[in-house]
Design an enzyme around this catalytic site. Structure first.
Site, PDB file in Angstrom:
ATOM      1  N   SER A  48       0.865  -1.171   0.000  1.00  0.00           N
ATOM      2  CA  SER A  48       0.000   0.000   0.000  1.00  0.00           C
ATOM      3  C   SER A  48       0.906   1.226   0.000  1.00  0.00           C
ATOM      4  CB  SER A  48      -0.889  -0.011   1.257  1.00  0.00           C
ATOM      5  OG  SER A  48      -1.677   1.149   1.326  1.00  0.00           O
ATOM      6  N   HIS A  83      -3.750  -6.051   2.442  1.00  0.00           N
ATOM      7  CA  HIS A  83      -2.886  -6.978   3.164  1.00  0.00           C
ATOM      8  C   HIS A  83      -3.548  -8.330   3.423  1.00  0.00           C
ATOM      9  CE1 HIS A  83      -0.136  -3.614   4.968  1.00  0.00           C
ATOM     10  NE2 HIS A  83      -0.111  -3.671   3.651  1.00  0.00           N
ATOM     11  N   GLU A 107       1.178  -8.869   7.334  1.00  0.00           N
ATOM     12  CA  GLU A 107       1.908  -8.370   8.495  1.00  0.00           C
ATOM     13  C   GLU A 107       1.649  -9.199   9.749  1.00  0.00           C
ATOM     14  OE1 GLU A 107       1.115  -4.191   8.737  1.00  0.00           O
ATOM     15  OE2 GLU A 107       2.182  -3.773   6.871  1.00  0.00           O
ATOM     16  N   LYS A 139       8.631   6.237   7.358  1.00  0.00           N
ATOM     17  CA  LYS A 139       9.137   5.020   6.725  1.00  0.00           C
ATOM     18  C   LYS A 139      10.414   5.362   5.963  1.00  0.00           C
ATOM     19  CE  LYS A 139       4.513   3.036   5.950  1.00  0.00           C
ATOM     20  NZ  LYS A 139       3.476   2.784   4.905  1.00  0.00           N
ATOM     21  N   HIS A 144       7.401  -0.083   9.761  1.00  0.00           N
ATOM     22  CA  HIS A 144       7.876  -1.103   8.829  1.00  0.00           C
ATOM     23  C   HIS A 144       7.114  -0.994   7.514  1.00  0.00           C
ATOM     24  CE1 HIS A 144       4.420  -4.043  10.055  1.00  0.00           C
ATOM     25  NE2 HIS A 144       4.003  -2.806   9.907  1.00  0.00           N
ATOM     26  N   ARG A 145       7.289  -1.985   6.636  1.00  0.00           N
ATOM     27  CA  ARG A 145       6.480  -2.134   5.438  1.00  0.00           C
ATOM     28  C   ARG A 145       5.903  -3.545   5.423  1.00  0.00           C
ATOM     29  NH1 ARG A 145       6.951   2.412   2.027  1.00  0.00           N
ATOM     30  NH2 ARG A 145       4.890   1.683   1.441  1.00  0.00           N
ATOM     31  N   LYS A 162       5.390   0.854  14.618  1.00  0.00           N
ATOM     32  CA  LYS A 162       4.554  -0.125  13.927  1.00  0.00           C
ATOM     33  C   LYS A 162       5.484  -1.140  13.291  1.00  0.00           C
ATOM     34  CE  LYS A 162       1.274   0.743  11.055  1.00  0.00           C
ATOM     35  NZ  LYS A 162       0.528   1.300   9.909  1.00  0.00           N
ATOM     36  N   GLU A 187      -4.739   6.265  11.323  1.00  0.00           N
ATOM     37  CA  GLU A 187      -3.778   6.588  10.267  1.00  0.00           C
ATOM     38  C   GLU A 187      -4.439   6.404   8.906  1.00  0.00           C
ATOM     39  OE1 GLU A 187      -0.236   4.087   8.142  1.00  0.00           O
ATOM     40  OE2 GLU A 187      -0.442   3.900  10.317  1.00  0.00           O
ATOM     41  N   ASP A 200      -5.445   1.692  10.876  1.00  0.00           N
ATOM     42  CA  ASP A 200      -4.883   2.178   9.621  1.00  0.00           C
ATOM     43  C   ASP A 200      -5.774   1.679   8.489  1.00  0.00           C
ATOM     44  OD1 ASP A 200      -3.532   2.870   7.347  1.00  0.00           O
ATOM     45  OD2 ASP A 200      -1.840   1.500   7.661  1.00  0.00           O
ATOM     46  N   ASP A 256       0.152   9.137   6.409  1.00  0.00           N
ATOM     47  CA  ASP A 256       1.181   8.278   5.829  1.00  0.00           C
ATOM     48  C   ASP A 256       1.309   8.574   4.340  1.00  0.00           C
ATOM     49  OD1 ASP A 256       2.844   6.247   4.952  1.00  0.00           O
ATOM     50  OD2 ASP A 256       1.390   4.640   5.264  1.00  0.00           O
TER      51      ASP A 256
END
Length: 424
Positions: free
Chosen positions: A42, A155, A205, A338, A366-367, A389, A286, A242, A313
């Site tokens: 994303s 995700h 994740e 990030k 993170h990603r 995160k 977020e 998020d 973000d």
């Protein structure tokens, strides 16, 4: 001061089985380190460019041999003989060598790999932990984890539109205890989902990815899990969201098609969040709106910003130009940070400095496509933002960051503190 002897890179795989870059730096004093670059699913449209090969015969076009070649044949040789302690100068040189505004020539994945490895090499050469090297002697604050325990959106292949539902152990006295609170809630949630007949497979994740009846049910089952674990929602453990709203913005509306809730306007989305905030212990949202919905974010922050954290973000992509606009227009009150969105350690630190100057919060993140590199754990302590995160309580590419933070807390001993979340 020692100097750089060699810089090279290779193609490795991230947590989704897609190629990414690992960079290696060797110094004249014998120091050898590496750093691996994450990858997002994303992504914001203004992020620094992640260079991919586009060769359909290799990894479906996702190979990174061009980025690796940029390190080995072009960028790396230009750094030989430079002092690794001059991070800002080296990062500026990398940016100049690339010569494009979004790092399109060499790729942000190539540049960031070098930038991270240089910082790690300098720290190792100075015999300092990375967090102490980057943050100095005052770097002793551990972040509150924003642990992703339920996935949706891009995700996960399920019926949930919103991308991440997280627990924040805001009442924990130490990082170790915060991690325990979150992990216990994660396991309670698994039991609750099983009892309700939902699948307990996980998303990118590590959060569970069930087919729920609605987006709101995700919040309901998390509150149930917090209580079942013996904690008080809102006092011991809060909830963070998020939605990643850019992923479901289409043709002028927010289309909640996965859950079957239909299209909504910007103001209707904010009304939905306001209702949830009133009903549930939600402390942070977020990307509740799409990356180009500046007016909507401004209205949302005006309505909810005194009560909860509103994090940007995709709208900012860790870029000082966009963050400065957000500060001027009161678009949010916090920024997601990030490293690979902007592409160098120095530029990331500059983005954080801007947040601090404005009195805004920031969250090190993170990603979705991660590696076993725990650079961001040290970086979070060095920057002292108080929030991180880095995924769920499963999958080794997430757990390695948590375990590194446990090590740092143990190393700091009595000096260690944990961030305190002020909203609500």
């Amino acid at each position: 001061m020692t100097t750089i002897r060699s810089v090279r890179a290779m193609e490795i795989l991230d947590s989704r089985g897609n190629p990414t870059v690992r960079a290696f730096v060797e110094l004249e004093d014998g120091t050898k380190v590496s750093a691996s670059v994450p990858s997002g699913a994303s992504t914001g449209e203004n992020e620094a460019v992640e260079k991919r090969d586009g060769d359909a015969k290799r990894y479906g076009g996702k190979g990174v041999l061009k980025a690796v070649a940029a390190v080995n044949d072009y960028l790396g040789p230009k750094l030989i003989g430079l002092a690794p302690g001059h991070q800002a100068e080296i990062d500026r040189l990398l940016i100049e060598l690339d010569g494009t505004p979004n790092k399109d020539r060499c790729g942000a994945n190539a540049i960031l790999g070098i930038s991270m490895a240089v910082a790690r090499a300098a720290a190792a050469s100075d015999r300092l932990p990375l967090y102490a090297y980057l943050g100095g002697p005052e770097a002793c604050g551990l972040p509150v984890p924003m642990m992703n325990i339920l996935n949706g959106g891009k995700h996960a292949d399920n019926s949930v539109d919103f991308q991440e539902f997280m627990v924040m152990p805001v009442g924990a006295p130490t990082f170790a205890e915060a991690l325990r609170y979150g992990a216990e809630t994660f396991h309670s949630l698994k039991s609750i989902l099983k009892k309700k007949g939902y699948a307990t497979a996980v998303g990118d994740e590590g959060g569970f990815a069930p087919n729920l009846k609605s987006n709101e049910e995700a919040v309901e089952v998390i509150v149930e899990a917090i209580e079942a674990t013996g904690y008080t929602p809102g006092k011991d453990i809060a909830i963070a969201l998020d939605p990643a709203a850019s992923s479901f913005w289409e043709d002028g509306a927010y289309r909640l098609t996965k859950s079957g809730q239909g299209p909504k306007s910007s103001s209707e989305m904010t009304d939905l969040y306001r209702t949830w905030v009133q009903k549930y212990p939600i402390h942070s949202i977020e990307d509740g709106l799409a990356e180009n919905d500046w007016e909507g974010f401004q209205a949302q922050t005006a309505l909810l910003g005194d009560t909860i954290q509103i994090v940007g973000d995709d709208i900012y992509v860790t870029n000082t130009r966009f963050i400065a606009r957000g500060i001027a227009e009161s678009t949010t009150n916090a920024v997601l940070i990030k490293l690979n969105q902007i592409g160098t350690v120095t530029e990331t630190i500059e983005a954080i400095a801007l947040c601090r100057k404005a009195g805004w919060g920031f969250v090190i993140s993170h990603r979705s496509g991660e590696t076993e590199d725990a650079f961001m754990a040290d970086f979070a302590v060095a920057m002292g933002g108080g929030q991180i995160k880095t995924g769920s309580a499963c999958r080794s590419e997430r757990i390695c960051k948590y375990n590194r933070l446990l090590e740092i807390e143990a190393e700091l001993g009595r000096k260690a503190t944990i961030g305190h979340f002020a909203k609500r």
